[in-house]
Design an enzyme around this catalytic site. Structure first.
Site, mmCIF file in Angstrom:
data_model
loop_
_atom_site.group_PDB
_atom_site.id
_atom_site.type_symbol
_atom_site.label_atom_id
_atom_site.label_comp_id
_atom_site.label_asym_id
_atom_site.label_seq_id
_atom_site.Cartn_x
_atom_site.Cartn_y
_atom_site.Cartn_z
ATOM 1 N N HIS A 226 1.087 -1.202 -0.330
ATOM 2 C CA HIS A 226 -0.323 0.221 0.013
ATOM 3 C C HIS A 226 0.865 1.268 0.144
ATOM 4 O O HIS A 226 1.736 1.069 0.869
ATOM 5 C CB HIS A 226 -0.890 -0.072 1.275
ATOM 6 C CG HIS A 226 -1.788 -0.974 1.889
ATOM 7 N ND1 HIS A 226 -1.542 -2.379 2.063
ATOM 8 C CD2 HIS A 226 -3.581 -0.697 1.257
ATOM 9 C CE1 HIS A 226 -2.237 -3.445 2.627
ATOM 10 N NE2 HIS A 226 -3.476 -2.624 1.872
ATOM 11 N N ASP B 296 2.325 1.623 2.887
ATOM 12 C CA ASP B 296 3.169 1.004 4.228
ATOM 13 C C ASP B 296 4.375 1.486 3.896
ATOM 14 O O ASP B 296 5.883 0.709 4.384
ATOM 15 C CB ASP B 296 3.057 -0.310 3.064
ATOM 16 C CG ASP B 296 1.737 -1.150 3.355
ATOM 17 O OD1 ASP B 296 0.604 -0.829 4.624
ATOM 18 O OD2 ASP B 296 1.437 -2.204 2.978
ATOM 19 N N MET C 163 2.462 -5.579 -7.830
ATOM 20 C CA MET C 163 0.659 -5.877 -6.984
ATOM 21 C C MET C 163 0.832 -4.087 -5.991
ATOM 22 O O MET C 163 2.232 -4.017 -5.341
ATOM 23 C CB MET C 163 0.016 -6.530 -6.529
ATOM 24 C CG MET C 163 -1.119 -6.265 -6.375
ATOM 25 S SD MET C 163 -1.743 -5.489 -4.343
ATOM 26 C CE MET C 163 -2.207 -6.953 -3.471
ATOM 27 N N GLU D 270 -11.681 -6.329 -4.500
ATOM 28 C CA GLU D 270 -11.655 -7.158 -2.995
ATOM 29 C C GLU D 270 -12.681 -6.975 -2.109
ATOM 30 O O GLU D 270 -13.331 -5.859 -2.026
ATOM 31 C CB GLU D 270 -10.248 -6.946 -2.345
ATOM 32 C CG GLU D 270 -9.942 -8.040 -1.402
ATOM 33 C CD GLU D 270 -8.747 -7.904 -0.464
ATOM 34 O OE1 GLU D 270 -7.625 -7.082 -1.118
ATOM 35 O OE2 GLU D 270 -8.054 -7.810 0.466
ATOM 36 N N LYS E 127 -15.146 -8.298 1.112
ATOM 37 C CA LYS E 127 -15.651 -7.958 2.250
ATOM 38 C C LYS E 127 -16.452 -7.428 2.690
ATOM 39 O O LYS E 127 -16.506 -6.868 2.754
ATOM 40 C CB LYS E 127 -13.964 -7.615 3.183
ATOM 41 C CG LYS E 127 -13.599 -8.224 4.956
ATOM 42 C CD LYS E 127 -12.547 -7.246 5.224
ATOM 43 C CE LYS E 127 -11.885 -8.186 6.705
ATOM 44 N NZ LYS E 127 -11.240 -7.189 7.192
ATOM 45 N N GLU F 190 -10.491 -12.386 -1.954
ATOM 46 C CA GLU F 190 -9.773 -13.344 -0.268
ATOM 47 C C GLU F 190 -10.281 -14.760 0.134
ATOM 48 O O GLU F 190 -11.674 -14.790 0.458
ATOM 49 C CB GLU F 190 -9.875 -12.613 0.256
ATOM 50 C CG GLU F 190 -8.601 -12.930 2.117
ATOM 51 C CD GLU F 190 -7.921 -11.694 2.924
ATOM 52 O OE1 GLU F 190 -8.016 -10.586 2.128
ATOM 53 O OE2 GLU F 190 -7.885 -11.560 4.070
ATOM 54 N N HIS G 202 -12.250 -13.961 4.077
ATOM 55 C CA HIS G 202 -12.677 -12.654 3.686
ATOM 56 C C HIS G 202 -14.469 -13.690 3.539
ATOM 57 O O HIS G 202 -16.018 -13.344 3.341
ATOM 58 C CB HIS G 202 -12.700 -12.153 2.552
ATOM 59 C CG HIS G 202 -11.947 -10.784 3.211
ATOM 60 N ND1 HIS G 202 -11.289 -9.795 2.429
ATOM 61 C CD2 HIS G 202 -11.058 -10.684 4.030
ATOM 62 C CE1 HIS G 202 -10.362 -8.509 2.635
ATOM 63 N NE2 HIS G 202 -10.483 -9.586 4.172
ATOM 64 N N ASP H 119 -5.788 -13.614 -2.855
ATOM 65 C CA ASP H 119 -5.465 -13.177 -1.548
ATOM 66 C C ASP H 119 -5.759 -14.545 -0.538
ATOM 67 O O ASP H 119 -6.864 -15.094 -0.290
ATOM 68 C CB ASP H 119 -5.986 -12.144 -0.834
ATOM 69 C CG ASP H 119 -5.924 -10.739 -0.774
ATOM 70 O OD1 ASP H 119 -4.380 -10.952 -1.570
ATOM 71 O OD2 ASP H 119 -5.608 -10.095 -0.565
ATOM 72 N N ASP I 234 -11.442 -10.995 11.333
ATOM 73 C CA ASP I 234 -11.119 -11.612 10.010
ATOM 74 C C ASP I 234 -10.150 -11.750 10.918
ATOM 75 O O ASP I 234 -8.317 -10.981 11.160
ATOM 76 C CB ASP I 234 -10.312 -10.227 9.178
ATOM 77 C CG ASP I 234 -9.354 -10.023 8.160
ATOM 78 O OD1 ASP I 234 -9.779 -10.803 7.545
ATOM 79 O OD2 ASP I 234 -9.193 -9.055 7.953
ATOM 80 N N ASP J 176 -7.063 -13.590 9.384
ATOM 81 C CA ASP J 176 -5.757 -13.836 8.299
ATOM 82 C C ASP J 176 -4.822 -14.929 8.439
ATOM 83 O O ASP J 176 -3.551 -14.038 9.475
ATOM 84 C CB ASP J 176 -5.287 -12.318 8.615
ATOM 85 C CG ASP J 176 -6.153 -11.142 7.266
ATOM 86 O OD1 ASP J 176 -6.550 -11.815 6.682
ATOM 87 O OD2 ASP J 176 -6.264 -10.090 7.538
ATOM 88 N N ASP K 133 -1.965 -12.971 2.206
ATOM 89 C CA ASP K 133 -2.925 -11.481 2.196
ATOM 90 C C ASP K 133 -2.787 -12.103 4.152
ATOM 91 O O ASP K 133 -3.670 -12.760 4.622
ATOM 92 C CB ASP K 133 -3.514 -11.131 1.883
ATOM 93 C CG ASP K 133 -3.982 -9.546 2.424
ATOM 94 O OD1 ASP K 133 -3.218 -9.696 3.663
ATOM 95 O OD2 ASP K 133 -5.091 -9.734 2.064
HETATM 96 C C1 GLT Z 1 -5.809 -5.102 4.656
HETATM 97 C C2 GLT Z 1 -6.998 -6.056 4.335
HETATM 98 C C3 GLT Z 1 -6.985 -7.175 3.506
HETATM 99 C C4 GLT Z 1 -6.312 -6.126 1.877
HETATM 100 C C5 GLT Z 1 -5.300 -5.721 2.205
HETATM 101 C C6 GLT Z 1 -5.432 -4.516 0.960
HETATM 102 S S1 GLT Z 1 -5.087 -4.321 3.007
HETATM 103 O O1 GLT Z 1 -4.884 -5.779 5.276
HETATM 104 O O2 GLT Z 1 -7.536 -6.986 5.121
HETATM 105 O O3 GLT Z 1 -7.429 -7.912 3.523
HETATM 106 O O4 GLT Z 1 -5.911 -7.241 0.824
HETATM 107 O O5 GLT Z 1 -5.669 -3.009 0.474
HETATM 108 MN MN MN Z 2 -7.071 -9.293 1.259
HETATM 109 MN MN MN Z 3 -8.555 -10.500 5.627
#
Ligand code: GLT
Ligand code: MN
Ligand code: MN
Length: 387
Positions: free
Chosen positions: A54, A57, A88, A181, A183, A217, A220, A245, A255, A257, A287
């Protein structure tokens, strides 16, 4: 099997993933913050192919031009040393307080235009760094209360913003593919266009639908209780799988991750099998982030684990495709019926009449067992390592 990552597999991580310092809404950081250049070196050490970022970042939102130059110089040098690429880029449109009501869908026109400005500026930088995919994750594009914002106006604002940015992409000759993306919630109570399927429908309403695809993702779709592989298959079928992702997540939770392959082994297997069977050639982007219990050695274990799990599942998929008993059952399940072939192909009124007149032996067809228990058990045994 060594399970060594190779550049062909395009394993990538975001700066924000291995650079995650472990803070959460209930506790502060547990790891020292690394600079972007240090993160690149860590990724080089574990054998990743690329690093995604980003804007903020890489360059803090308040950085002076001199700070920006110095950070970029170090980042570029680390890329050169390690051979990592930047496939990306994306914009942070959620962290700064100005985005508290969203970015492209904020009610305040100044916020919407600032979001466009911020995105264009980072598209310029991403293009310089070689990025070809530009991700849009609208973390704050939503509401807590629907009294506060019109869902229809928000769709209109989001569409106008993407149309504007597609034109910008064209006018600059950047050649980005945009990847949206989805969510369902978090950080907003509800986020607009909450699933990959919703994004796919929305894309067709844009001025340049060919320029825009999705970045599904795993976590998500799992938050929404959906089958991730099915969402990815739909994106692939539509020619829209521009990025992915990869991570893991318990269903219907916040979330998480987690490390790819950590929790839902069977779901992950079918996902990798799909990507490999269709010949997906984009980045395999993780991700995710390491548990809060870890130091940077643990972060490396996490990153290696993501890639190893992918490669192990890929090998399992090859094994599944070669397993004579499994393939025999599949052939039986999917075999064609010569008697039905006359109804295949293009519609004709004659065909429709003939089909209406055909007499199906409904009870007999329904009485046949399909053998799915056996096939699923064989699949599990293959995954459990005894086939
Ligand atoms: C953030 C989010 C991710 C996204 C990223 C891209 S940032 O961490 O949780 O799922 O992919 O903006
Ligand atoms: Mn993501
Ligand atoms: Mn996530």
């Amino acid at each position: 099997m060594a399970y060594e990552p190779t550049p062909e597999q395009k394993f990538t991580f975001g700066l924000w993933t291995v650079g995650n310092t472990g803070s959460d809404p209930f506790g502060s950081s547990v790891r020292e913050k690394l600079s972007p250049a240090e993160i690149v070196r860590l990724l080089g050490e574990v054998g990743a192919y690329g690093v995604n970022y980003h804007d903020n970042d890489l360059i803090p939102i308040d950085a002076t031009p001199a700070e920006r130059d110095s950070i970029l110089k170090d980042f570029r040098q680390a890329l050169q040393e390690t051979g990592l690429v930047v496939p990306m880029a994306t914009t942070n449109l959620f962290g700064d307080p100005i985005f508290k009501d969203g970015a492209f869908t904020a009610n305040d026109p100044k916020v919407r235009k600032y979001a466009l400005q911020k995105t264009m500026l980072n598209m310029d930088l991403g293009a310089e760094l070689g990025a070809k995919v530009y991700v849009f994750w609208g973390g704050r594009e939503g509401t807590e209360s629907d009294a506060t914002k019109s869902a229809l106006d928000s769709l209109k604002h989001f569409r106008e913003s993407l149309n504007f940015l597609c034109e910008y992409n064209r006018s600059q000759g950047y050649g980005y593919k945009f990847a949206l993306e989805a969510k369902p919630n978090e950080p907003r109570g509800d986020i607009y266009l909450p699933t990959t399927g919703a994004m796919l429908g929305f894309i067709e309403t844009l001025d340049y639908p060919d320029m825009v695809g999705v970045n599904p993702e795993m976590a998500h779709e799992h938050m929404a209780g959906l089958n991730f592989m099915h969402a990815v298959a739909q994106a692939w079928d539509a020619g829209k799988l521009f990025h992915i992702d990869l991570n893991d997540q318990n269903y219907a939770r916040f979330d998480q991750d987690w490390r790819f392959g950590m929790q839902n082994l069977k779901q992950t297997f079918f996902l990798v099998k799909l990507l490999e069977d269709v010949g997906y050639e984009g980045s395999r982007h993780f991700d995710a982030h390491a548990f809060r219990t870890e130091d940077y050695e643990g972060v490396k274990d996490f990153a290696r684990g993501c890639m190893r799990s992918y490669m192990i599942f890929k090998e399992k998929a090859e094994r599944f495709n070669k397993d004579a008993e499994i393939q025999g059952l599949l052939a039986e399940i999917t075999k064609s019926d010569p008697e039905m072939e006359k109804f295949d192909g293009e519609f004709t009124s004659e065909k429709a009449e003939a089909l209406k007149a055909y007499s199906f032996d409904r009870k007999n067809i329904a009485a046949r067992g399909l053998g799915y228990e056996k096939l699923d058990q064989l699949t599990n045994e293959l995954l459990m390592g005894i086939r």
